[in-house]
Design an enzyme around this catalytic site. Structure first.
Site, PDB file in Angstrom:
ATOM      1  N   GLN A 195      -4.886  -5.263  24.454  1.00 61.57           N
ATOM      2  CA  GLN A 195      -5.167  -4.114  23.750  1.00 61.57           C
ATOM      3  C   GLN A 195      -5.291  -2.982  24.649  1.00 61.57           C
ATOM      4  O   GLN A 195      -6.023  -2.813  25.685  1.00 61.57           O
ATOM      5  CB  GLN A 195      -6.396  -4.569  22.789  1.00 61.57           C
ATOM      6  N   TYR A 222      -1.372 -16.704  15.328  1.00 61.77           N
ATOM      7  CA  TYR A 222      -1.201 -15.553  15.995  1.00 61.77           C
ATOM      8  C   TYR A 222      -2.203 -15.078  17.117  1.00 61.77           C
ATOM      9  O   TYR A 222      -2.785 -13.990  17.253  1.00 61.77           O
ATOM     10  CB  TYR A 222      -1.130 -14.392  15.113  1.00 61.77           C
ATOM     11  N   CYS A 398      -3.904  -5.089  12.270  1.00 62.61           N
ATOM     12  CA  CYS A 398      -3.575  -3.813  12.751  1.00 62.61           C
ATOM     13  C   CYS A 398      -2.380  -3.040  12.210  1.00 62.61           C
ATOM     14  O   CYS A 398      -2.030  -1.897  12.567  1.00 62.61           O
ATOM     15  CB  CYS A 398      -3.095  -3.941  14.139  1.00 62.61           C
TER      16      CYS A 398
END
Length: 443
Positions: A195, A222, A398
């Site tokens: 990130q 994921y 996201c």
């Protein structure tokens, strides 16, 4: 900071970090200082102007971690001193991009330079001169240096193929603490997804950990390097005594956690350590050199071989963790969510795979036995609901449009899902991007 909240507490918007100096990873374009023909004046580093290939230099960006701004200044000086030129469509070779990752515990930079060549040997002597000069200008700044060779033949400049990546100096992994305690570390190779605002994502990981009920069996799809699942595991281990005294029927932190993702099998691409969890924290070795680590790569290989990890972790009394290299659909078909109370998903912007969403939308089958392995199922494969045992879905998104689509399908299906809460995180202050954490429960 909670900047907006409904009176019933159903939905809130959070700014998890300060609005400046939050970016701990940056990918920047290299361009000639003159903006024209080949030059030995060195390079500038920045972003493309919208709709063009004109590079806007950002040497003192307010959202960059201070170490990134130091590194950019060093790169500008070093490229000028060594005559390093930037890639252009007019000639081959040259510096195309740089990736800068901050190791937060030290403030040092893991630097990756992307060179427009297919082989490392073709970057010399320019690359070696550049790295030597960088070490002279900022000798204490660099955690490690890498070169990623990319001659433009691939669609993705930062391809995940290990053969394109070459470690020039320093450690292989940037080490980051698991955000909910001091019993574990996440190890990031430059190849792995990380990130841009990892401080902010730590807040999300903490909120996910708190949403996981004590004693649960957890499946994470994921998973990346397993940050969310491992954070939940460590959180409940650290708070074992607290929950034991307050939760009726409580017996243990987490029973098990199964992580999976499509990461390449090469262990350089990801690693996350789960230190052997002792029965009592006070039994843990005090000196770091005495501490043993069990990587997800180790656990993954053992799981693929069909056994239990035979190292020190086999003796721990804490919960068990495993990692499978597989897509989310493949992981479900392999039985990863069988027996799981909680499913954590953190899909890419496109949202859940159709197969995963279809499984979640199936109605609960009371005739399907609750087992933890597909070998124990008495139901034919074509009739199995691979998420039948899951009672809580923790969805980290996201991509808001994809989340809205998936949410509508979940709530209108026969799966019995109800949206309990939703939190939006302004993870990249100054942008219009929102990360969302949704908690779904079966009715």
């Amino acid at each position: 900071w909670v900047v907006e909240a409904e009176e019933d507490g159903f939905y809130e918007v959070v700014v998890p970090t300060e609005t400046s100096e939050w970016r701990t990873q940056a990918k920047l374009v290299a361009a000639s200082k003159s903006g024209g023909q080949w030059t030995k004046e060195g390079c500038i580093f920045g972003l493309y102007q919208r709709g063009t290939h004109n590079v806007i230099s950002i040497p003192n960006c307010k959202v960059h971690h201070p170490s990134i701004n130091r590194a950019i200044l060093a790169l500008e000086k070093a490229t000028a001193k060594t005559g390093t030129h930037a890639y252009s469509d007019e000639w081959t070779g040259g510096l195309r991009y740089v990736q800068l990752q901050v190791e937060r515990t030290t403030g040092k930079i893991c630097l990756t330079v992307v060179w427009n060549e297919s082989e490392l040997k073709e970057t010399h002597p320019y690359l070696s001169r550049l790295t030597k000069e960088l070490s002279k200008i900022e000798p204490d700044l660099w955690h490690s240096m890498w070169c990623h060779c990319n001659d433009g033949t691939g669609n993705n400049i930062f391809t995940r193929s290990p053969r394109n990546w070459h470690r020039l100096s320093g450690p292989e992994f940037v080490r980051e603490p698991i955000p909910v305690g001091d019993l574990g570390w996440l190890y990031f190779s430059p190849l792995a997804f990380r990130q841009g605002n990892i401080d902010g994502f730590d807040i999300i990981a903490n909120d996910v950990a708190r949403a996981v009920a004590p004693g649960s069996k957890v499946c994470e799809l994921y998973a990346g390097v397993g940050m969310l699942g491992l954070s939940a595991l460590i959180f409940h281990h650290n708070n074992h005594e607290y929950y034991r005294d307050r939760v009726e029927g409580y017996s243990e932190p987490l029973t098990w956690i199964r992580c999976s993702d499509e990461n390449p099998a090469n262990p350089r691409c990801f690693s996350a350590s789960l230190r052997s969890l002792p029965q009592k924290i006070t039994e843990y070795p005090r000196k770091e050199e005495e501490q043993k680590t069990v990587t997800l790569g180790d656990l993954m290989k053992t799981m693929e071989a069909g056994g239990d990890y035979e190292g020190e972790a086999a003796d721990r009394t804490g919960p068990k963790a495993s990692y499978m290299v597989a897509s989310a659909a493949e992981a479900l078909k392999a039985g990863q969510a069988l027996g799981a109370d909680i499913l954590i998903v953190d899909p890419p912007r496109k949202g859940l795979e159709d197969y995963v969403l279809d499984e979640l939308c199936k109605p609960f089958n009371p005739k399907q036995p609750c087992v933890e392995s597909s070998d124990m199922l008495t139901v034919p494969d074509h009739l199995v609901n691979w998420v039948n045992d899951v009672q809580t879905l923790i969805y980290v998104s996201c991509g808001f449009d994809a989340l809205a689509r998936d949410c509508e399908k979940l709530l209108s299906s026969g799966g019995g899902w109800k949206l309990e809460s939703a939190t939006g995180y302004i993870l990249f202050p100054g942008s219009n991007h929102v990360e969302t954490l949704c908690i779904f429960r079966r009715r």
